[in-house]
Design a protein around this motif. Structure first.
Motif, mmCIF file in Angstrom:
data_model
loop_
_atom_site.group_PDB
_atom_site.id
_atom_site.type_symbol
_atom_site.label_atom_id
_atom_site.label_comp_id
_atom_site.label_asym_id
_atom_site.label_seq_id
_atom_site.Cartn_x
_atom_site.Cartn_y
_atom_site.Cartn_z
ATOM 1 N N PHE A 401 80.883 26.831 147.219
ATOM 2 C CA PHE A 401 81.386 28.155 147.148
ATOM 3 C C PHE A 401 80.469 29.029 147.936
ATOM 4 C CE2 PHE A 401 80.865 32.506 145.289
ATOM 5 C CZ PHE A 401 81.631 33.171 145.890
ATOM 6 N N VAL A 402 79.111 29.078 147.577
ATOM 7 C CA VAL A 402 78.073 29.996 148.251
ATOM 8 C C VAL A 402 77.871 29.446 149.625
ATOM 9 C CG1 VAL A 402 75.558 30.712 148.369
ATOM 10 C CG2 VAL A 402 76.951 30.513 146.155
ATOM 11 N N ALA A 403 77.812 28.152 149.786
ATOM 12 C CA ALA A 403 77.731 27.458 151.254
ATOM 13 C C ALA A 403 78.767 27.957 152.067
ATOM 14 C CB ALA A 403 77.162 26.085 151.290
ATOM 15 N N SER A 404 79.898 28.044 151.487
ATOM 16 C CA SER A 404 81.021 28.575 152.547
ATOM 17 C C SER A 404 81.210 30.084 152.780
ATOM 18 C CB SER A 404 82.310 27.930 151.581
ATOM 19 O OG SER A 404 82.731 28.924 150.538
ATOM 20 N N TYR A 409 76.463 37.082 153.921
ATOM 21 C CA TYR A 409 76.310 37.017 152.645
ATOM 22 C C TYR A 409 74.995 36.074 152.245
ATOM 23 C CZ TYR A 409 80.968 39.148 151.813
ATOM 24 O OH TYR A 409 81.782 40.017 151.692
ATOM 25 N N ARG A 410 74.921 34.961 152.951
ATOM 26 C CA ARG A 410 73.854 33.902 152.704
ATOM 27 C C ARG A 410 72.548 34.512 153.273
ATOM 28 N NH1 ARG A 410 74.799 29.974 155.843
ATOM 29 N NH2 ARG A 410 76.914 30.771 156.481
ATOM 30 N N ARG A 411 72.376 35.274 154.473
ATOM 31 C CA ARG A 411 71.057 35.599 155.094
ATOM 32 C C ARG A 411 70.347 36.406 154.005
ATOM 33 N NH1 ARG A 411 69.558 40.069 156.974
ATOM 34 N NH2 ARG A 411 71.807 41.197 156.861
ATOM 35 N N LEU A 416 73.103 37.597 146.408
ATOM 36 C CA LEU A 416 72.586 37.737 145.094
ATOM 37 C C LEU A 416 71.728 39.052 145.028
ATOM 38 C CD1 LEU A 416 71.291 36.506 142.734
ATOM 39 C CD2 LEU A 416 69.328 35.653 143.725
ATOM 40 N N ARG A 417 71.199 39.732 146.082
ATOM 41 C CA ARG A 417 70.627 41.001 146.042
ATOM 42 C C ARG A 417 71.786 42.059 145.743
ATOM 43 N NH1 ARG A 417 65.316 41.012 148.364
ATOM 44 N NH2 ARG A 417 65.160 39.212 149.730
ATOM 45 N N ARG A 418 72.784 41.970 146.435
ATOM 46 C CA ARG A 418 73.903 43.075 146.114
ATOM 47 C C ARG A 418 74.583 42.785 144.563
ATOM 48 N NH1 ARG A 418 76.515 41.599 152.154
ATOM 49 N NH2 ARG A 418 75.225 42.934 153.137
ATOM 50 N N THR A 419 74.684 41.611 144.259
ATOM 51 C CA THR A 419 75.386 41.409 142.986
ATOM 52 C C THR A 419 74.485 42.077 141.974
ATOM 53 O OG1 THR A 419 76.070 39.396 143.790
ATOM 54 C CG2 THR A 419 75.886 39.786 141.312
ATOM 55 N N LEU A 420 73.082 42.081 142.135
ATOM 56 C CA LEU A 420 72.070 42.579 141.210
ATOM 57 C C LEU A 420 72.120 44.014 141.279
ATOM 58 C CD1 LEU A 420 69.064 40.100 141.561
ATOM 59 C CD2 LEU A 420 70.241 40.212 139.598
ATOM 60 N N THR A 421 72.557 44.496 142.389
ATOM 61 C CA THR A 421 72.374 46.021 142.526
ATOM 62 C C THR A 421 73.700 46.610 141.797
ATOM 63 O OG1 THR A 421 71.218 46.290 144.563
ATOM 64 C CG2 THR A 421 72.887 47.901 144.231
#
Length: 504
Positions: A401-404, A409-411, A416-421
């Motif tokens: 999922f993440v690789a797609s 989003y991956r850069r 992950l950063r936005r999810t934590l925020t």
């Protein structure tokens, strides 16, 4: 293998052989017994699944095949040990979610299998597999059943190892092609999907909040796992982490405090400077005590795992594998690591040639080799304490999922950063993030235990003069460790940990 199967005190007994599945409340075992085949499966339990060991005798070959295929379709972790009563072959097959490997060794016509390799190696000697060992020192070790000990094999995710006679053959899983970057549907939140998926991976298991601990380093990967666990398990879950000094340590403490307050964790903190690498009580000083692929700092984790076991914890969830989750494709702009094997400061030309041979491609899946190797390296220390690990990131479905996702989003792990925020209401992981580092503690550990390390290297069988430049290793260890460039320091650390593993 013709003897009848009996189940005695949690073990499967077959004549003079005994198989004991690892006993844990999150696992169950199934023994499938026919005139031609004995299969012993161990499966991670879904919430509501039965406990203990079941014993079934299918009526025919098709019923046996159906049972085995049902196990192979299990969505959590599983493994199958199969004994062919007719051919005498023994195989070990694993799922693509492989949290704790076993080791296999054929010695003097007898196959032994154990999750603790030290029990297989004690008293039998440990001949060095030179290509694999040179690959480890070069930082090229790949995720294959081959280990640094000749004749010792490790189970790996999705593979089948088969012992017949004096040989152990490997059937690797087919390569799993990367999905490539794809578009995200409108009004779909990748951040919500990531968080909900991690929560679902935790909630699927029969986790007990009072017997579960969360690894909380203060970094991004463990932060998301911790927040998901808090949502699933509620307040009061035990968390633990190391405390470092300096500006990095202060930033880490602030993030851990924020996470503990948000998740209402009961937190255990140990000062990293009190548990230096290579110290007198370090497990690295015991032969085969710590696999070199293990985390850089097992000394403090030995203390943590002992504390957790004393507190009644039998389940650990961690952010292992998070660093490697964010695939980068060749047409995407990013920094690259141009380190060449030819520049290795400690290997000779022959050592570099063997490293290339030993660093053959691994399983070629969507999960990075380093994730699997790290999880495998620490598994024995957890299982010795009766603790079962759960690594939500080391999951091919989540990795795919993440690789797609699109590059944005991956850069730099922006997903992950936005999810934590979004979960914390605080942008600390997006702004002014000071990454935690073990280097200062590692430098102190080497400097304060230099006398032991020099003596250990002097007797080490690993420092073969044809393969390793012993003089350069000793000069680096005897010099100013702190002044070494990061890359060279990392390679020296690999030499030291590899030599420790084989030290007598």
């Amino acid at each position: 293998m013709r003897a009848p199967v009996e189940i005695i005190d949690g073990s499967v007994v077959l004549g003079g052989s005994r198989v004991t599945p690892f006993a844990h409340r999150l696992l169950r075992a199934l023994v499938i017994d026919t005139d031609t085949t004995i299969a012993i499966a161990c499966l991670e339990r879904f919430r509501g699944d039965p406990h203990g060991i079941d014993h079934v005798r299918p009526d025919n070959d098709q019923a046996l095949a159906d049972r085995l295929n049902s196990i192979r379709s299990h969505l959590l972790d599983w493994s199958i040990l199969t004994m062919d009563r007719v051919r005498g072959a023994i195989s070990y097959e694993t799922s693509l979610i492989h949290s704790a490997p076993v080791y296999l060794r054929n010695h003097a016509g007898r196959l032994t299998i154990d999750w603790d390799c030290t029990r297989l190696l004690q008293g039998l000697g440990a001949p060095i597999d030179w290509p694999a060992t040179m690959a480890q020192i070069a930082g090229l070790m790949s995720y294959t059943p081959r280990t640094m000990v000749a004749g010792l094999y490790r189970s790996i995710a999705g593979a089948t190892l088969t012992a017949h006679g004096d040989t152990i053959d490997t059937h690797m899983p087919p390569p799993m092609g990367m999905p490539g970057a794809q578009s995200l549907a409108e009004q779909v939140s990748a951040e919500t999907l990531l968080f909900d998926t991690v929560k679902a991976l935790l909630a699927a298991r029969d986790i007990d909040p009072q017997r579960t601990a969360i690894e909380l380093s203060g970094g991004m990967d463990s932060a998301l796992i911790a927040l998901a666990a808090a949502d699933v398990l509620g307040p009061g879950v035990l968390s633990y982490g190391a405390e470092f000094s300096g500006a990095m340590g202060a930033a880490q403490r602030d993030r851990r405090t924020l996470l503990c307050r948000h998740g209402e964790f009961e937190d255990i903190v140990l000062p990293a400077g009190r548990f230096l690498p290579f110290g007198p009580r370090s497990a690295r000083r015991d032969r085969f005590g710590v696999w070199p692929q293990d985390e850089s700092y097992p000394e403090i984790f030995e203390a943590f795992f002992d504390l957790l076991a004393r507190a009644g914890v039998d389940t650990l969830t961690s952010g292992f594998g998070g660093d490697e989750l964010y695939a980068v494709y060749s047409d995407e702009t990013t920094d690259t690591d141009d380190r060449a094997l030819e520049d290795h400061p400690y290997l000779t030309a022959r050592g570099r040639a063997l490293a290339r041979k030993g660093g053959a491609p691994g399983s070629q899946g969507v999960i990075a080799d380093t994730s699997w190797l790290s999880a495998a390296g620490r598994s024995q220390r957890l299982l010795r304490q009766g603790i079962w690990p759960i690594y939500p990131y080391i999951n091919p479905i989540l990795a795919r999922f993440v690789a797609s996702l699109p590059w944005e989003y991956r850069r730099d792990r922006m997903l992950l950063r936005r999810t934590l925020t979004a979960q914390l209401g605080d942008p600390v992981f997006e702004q002014d993030y000071v990454k935690e580092s073990f280097r200062e503690v590692a430098v102190r550990g080497i400097a304060e235990n230099r006398e032991y390390l020099l003596a250990m290297l002097a007797r080490s069988p690993v420092l073969d003069a044809d393969l390793v430049d012993r003089d350069r290793v000793l000069a680096a260890l005897g010099g100013d460790i702190e002044a070494l460039p990061s890359e060279e320091f990392g390679l020296l650390f690999l030499v030291l940990t590899t030599c420790c593993f084989f030290d007598e």
